[in-house]
Design an enzyme around this catalytic site. Structure first.
Site, short mmCIF file in Angstrom:
data_model
loop_
_atom_site.label_atom_id
_atom_site.label_comp_id
_atom_site.label_asym_id
_atom_site.label_seq_id
_atom_site.Cartn_x
_atom_site.Cartn_y
_atom_site.Cartn_z
N ASP A 58 0.77 -1.26 0.10
CA ASP A 58 0.03 -0.28 -0.07
C ASP A 58 0.76 1.36 0.35
O ASP A 58 2.03 1.58 0.79
CB ASP A 58 -1.09 -0.05 1.22
CG ASP A 58 -1.57 0.94 1.69
OD1 ASP A 58 -2.60 1.37 0.12
OD2 ASP A 58 -1.60 1.77 2.14
N GLU A 95 1.44 -0.12 -4.61
CA GLU A 95 0.67 0.75 -5.63
C GLU A 95 1.94 2.14 -6.07
O GLU A 95 2.22 2.01 -4.58
CB GLU A 95 -0.70 0.73 -4.45
CG GLU A 95 -0.95 2.15 -4.83
CD GLU A 95 -2.33 2.11 -3.01
OE1 GLU A 95 -3.05 2.38 -3.81
OE2 GLU A 95 -2.08 2.33 -2.19
#
Length: 735
Positions: free
Chosen positions: A364, A400
């Site tokens: 993330d 990401e």
């Protein structure tokens, strides 16, 4: 209580069959107490007196699995200089393998009184007219004991019978990833027993695994399962931290997803889930949040890292160490140039691979991990240690590739070992199918693996994780049903969530009984599925899209732990005809991709070389590995690409020209394909190209359903392609 010196390694609580070794890093601590809790909540404190290289350690014979513990760290409380020790706060072990309970938001969790919150905020900022080095004095320290209001670390039994468990070891180019939420996927499944719904055991249930297997996915990418904090501010509003991007325990499976207990049982249950998925040939990839923790900014609670060694774990603002440097939008960022933070992350990653048998990670806001100093640096220490690690370098690593800081959008900027969520793929495909002008040239790049983003760095099509939808944003059903977000249920007056969704409601906002609109929406859903699965790169599906899951227009379901976000399986009656048809289509297109190497090549296409003779090919030897044709079956010229209104294309994929070998060293030869894409609103006639491309073509897919699968088309024959639809043709190898 009898204590032995113990060892400084490994960090955390390690049970060896006769007792447990406890080890905690803190460079700033002056004294450390290990706190043990019995079943009635009575606390026993043990002074940890052995210190090696800033690691405090002790061994307790006779203490084993199920023991609840925490730490109290005595040291300086000096926020202006980055130190926030407070022994009144019971602290989680950063290396805890299991965690019990949740925080309740009590004032004792904080090192200030709620009445002083405004004063705390001002105390770290010089008042107007004051010198920068003379902030107002901090308010009194809150020394209320947080035990009873916080979470507790738990000693686990590390032993587990893995039997013959082996990782599926899927090659990237063969992968089809399925992003799933443990609770959301299983809470409403009619075949999962009530007591197992929303749990790891529910994910391992045969009915859930059968759905994944028949759909054809090769890996599940689980949204955060590291222990996270359920924000009291959300709970007070009747909401919760549903997504879980609020980690506090990087080694512990989230206890809220455990069916059988939280005194270590969650670890066994997680391992059992992984074992069951592996037996079905499905990899397990974890969505991990190493960029920040749940302790938030300077007004957040003291739960673990902050009270252990704030300055060693968090990145503080240069010249203002009472504040946290934040590129994540959550209040803090971990200090990626700290050797102790890097050790924590790498130890965590190795633990999940070696002990929990997971097969990869999706990171993330990964750009934050690359911020060793200010800028995002692809040569940062984090990438270096991942590259040389013999365990982590061998699993799937998905970034990401952005965060909220300066220069944070880094699609295409990660090192060769990494793959990336391709946000530009998502945006381009959405724009093409909603009819935006001038999207065809970029669509060509996205369909072919985004070589413009990845080839310059020596990377292959597998570097691109292609997706149209994910947890963050509209579901696929809502993407074709809403022009605007509808997040009123989140309690923020619809101000949260992305406002520019590149969505199109097909003429009506939200649910409708209009048969024409419903038909168009169904076709658009199939168009997105077909485009995604027929693109080079690695496709990722969002859970429930295959059965038209809706969030009723909510594009930010982070706080909705209810029917808004849970997968609706149709109850005891099952799926209605429309949703069942979508599931059948999704299965067919996933398996079409899996069965044909030309649809998931290891290398980028070369295309027609500059020295090629003009005109159309005369035979198989004249055919490139890919050809772009207009609806007449002729090669596209520059003018065809440049038209702003160009919304149609025919793509020839040559299965006889795959520059790859199979595992036995044999050349790979596959069927060839023609992809007929019509994003125009009107029906158009496409002409099958000349015989050099193929003597006859079979229809294998039609997103409108007006052309029968199996129908045979000849060179020069026309086929009517409904407005906003895809037809796929195939022929056998020519040699």
């Amino acid at each position: 209580m009898q204590t032995w010196p113990g060892h400084p390694y490994p960090l955390g609580a390690t049970y060896d069959g006769t007792g447990t070794n406890f080890a905690l890093f803190s460079e700033i601590a002056e004294r450390v107490e290990l706190c043990l809790f019995d079943d009635d909540g009575n606390e026993t404190r043990v002074d940890v007196e052995e210190i090696d290289a800033h690691v405090w350690h002790v061994y307790l014979p006779g203490k084993g699995p199920g023991t609840r513990y925490g730490y109290r760290v005595h040291g300086p409380y000096d926020p202006a200089n980055g130190h926030r020790c407070n022994p009144a706060k019971l602290l989680l072990d950063p290396y805890a393998k299991a965690i019990e309970g949740q925080i309740d938001g009590d004032e004792s969790l904080f090192s200030y009184r709620f009445a002083d919150a405004d004063e705390v905020a001002q105390a770290v900022e010089p008042a107007e007219g004051e010198e920068d080095d003379a902030p107002p004095p901090a308010p009194p320290l809150n020394d209320d004991d947080s035990a009873g209001h916080t979470m507790m670390s738990v000693v686990i039994n590390p032993f587990f019978d893995w039997g013959h468990d082996r990782p599926p070891n899927r090659d990237y180019h063969d992968s089809v990833i399925y992003e799933a939420h443990v609770k959301g996927m299983t809470m409403l499944h009619p075949d999962v027993p009530d007591e197992l719904r929303g749990t790891y055991a529910g994910m391992a249930h045969p009915a859930v695994i059968e759905h994944l297997v028949t759909l054809g996915v090769t890996a599940v990418e689980l949204m955060p399962v590291h222990q996270f904090v359920n924000d009291p501010t959300l709970v007070e509003k009747g909401l919760s931290n549903y997504w879980g991007y609020n980690t506090i325990g990087f080694f512990a499976p989230h206890n809220g997803y455990a069916a059988y207990g939280t005194r270590g049982q969650q670890v066994m249950e997680f391992k059992t889930m992984v074992k069951a998925l592996h037996e079905a040939g499905i990899e397990v990839i974890l969505d991990v949040v190493y960029n920040h923790t749940a302790e938030g900014n300077h007004l957040g609670p003291t739960l673990s890292f902050r009270g252990i060694d704030n300055k060693a774990y968090y990145r503080l603002v240069d010249g203002d160490e009472a504040h946290y440097f934040d590129t994540t939008g959550t209040g803090n960022s971990l200090l990626m140039r700290s050797p102790h933070v890097l050790q924590l992350i790498m130890d965590s990653l190795r633990y999940w691979v070696t002990e929990m048998h997971v097969d990869g990670f999706r990171f993330d806001l990964a750009a934050t991990l690359a911020r060793q100093f200010h800028e995002v640096d692809r040569l940062s220490a984090f990438f270096d240690i991942v590259q040389q690690d013999p365990v982590i370098s061998q699993v799937k690593l998905i970034a990401e590739p952005w965060d909220l800081g300066d220069g944070g959008y880094q699609v295409g900027g990660f090192p060769p070992l990494w793959t990336e969520w391709n946000g530009r793929y998502r945006d381009t495909v959405r724009d093409f199918w909603r009819g935006e002008p001038s999207t065809l040239p970029e669509l060509a790049s996205r369909l072919t693996g985004s070589s413009d983003l990845y080839e310059h760095g020596g990377r292959k099509p597998i570097a691109s994780i292609n997706f149209v939808t994910a947890h963050d944003g509209f579901t696929l059903n809502d993407l074709v049903s809403y022009n605007e977000k509808h997040n009123e249920a989140n309690g923020e007056d619809n101000n949260d969530g992305e406002s520019h969704n590149r969505s199109w409601n097909c003429g009506v906002e939200g649910p409708t009984d209009d048969p024409d609109v419903r038909s168009l929406r169904a076709r658009q859903r199939r168009n997105f599925f077909a485009t995604l699965l027929l693109s080079q790169g690695v496709p990722m599906l969002a859970h429930g899209d295959e059965i038209a899951r809706t969030q009723r227009g909510n594009n930010n379901g982070y706080c909705q732990d209810n029917e808004i976000t849970w997968m609706d399986w149709g109850g005891e009656e099952g799926l209605d005809d429309e949703r069942a048809a979508l599931l059948d289509f999704a299965r067919r297109v996933v398996w079409l991709r899996r069965d044909h190497p030309v649809l998931h090549r290891r290398r980028f296409f070369v295309g027609r070389q500059g020295g090629a003779e003009p005109g159309m090919p005369e035979g198989p030897d004249d055919l490139p590995d890919i050809e772009w044709l207009d609806i007449t079956g002729s090669r596209m010229d520059q003018q065809d690409w440049d038209h702003a209104y160009a919304r149609t294309v025919m793509v020839f994929l040559n299965g006889d020209a795959i520059p790859e070998q199979d595992r036995r060293g044999e050349p790979i030869v596959d069927d060839s394909f023609l992809l007929l894409l019509n994003a125009h609103s009107e029906e158009l006639d496409f002409t099958v190209p000349p015989a050099a491309y193929g003597e006859s073509w079979d229809v294998v897919l039609d997103t409108d359903g007006t052309v029968d699968v199996g129908e045979v088309l000849q060179p020069g024959e026309t086929v009517s392609v409904t407005g906003r639809s895809v037809i796929v043709l195939t022929r056998p190898p020519l040699r």
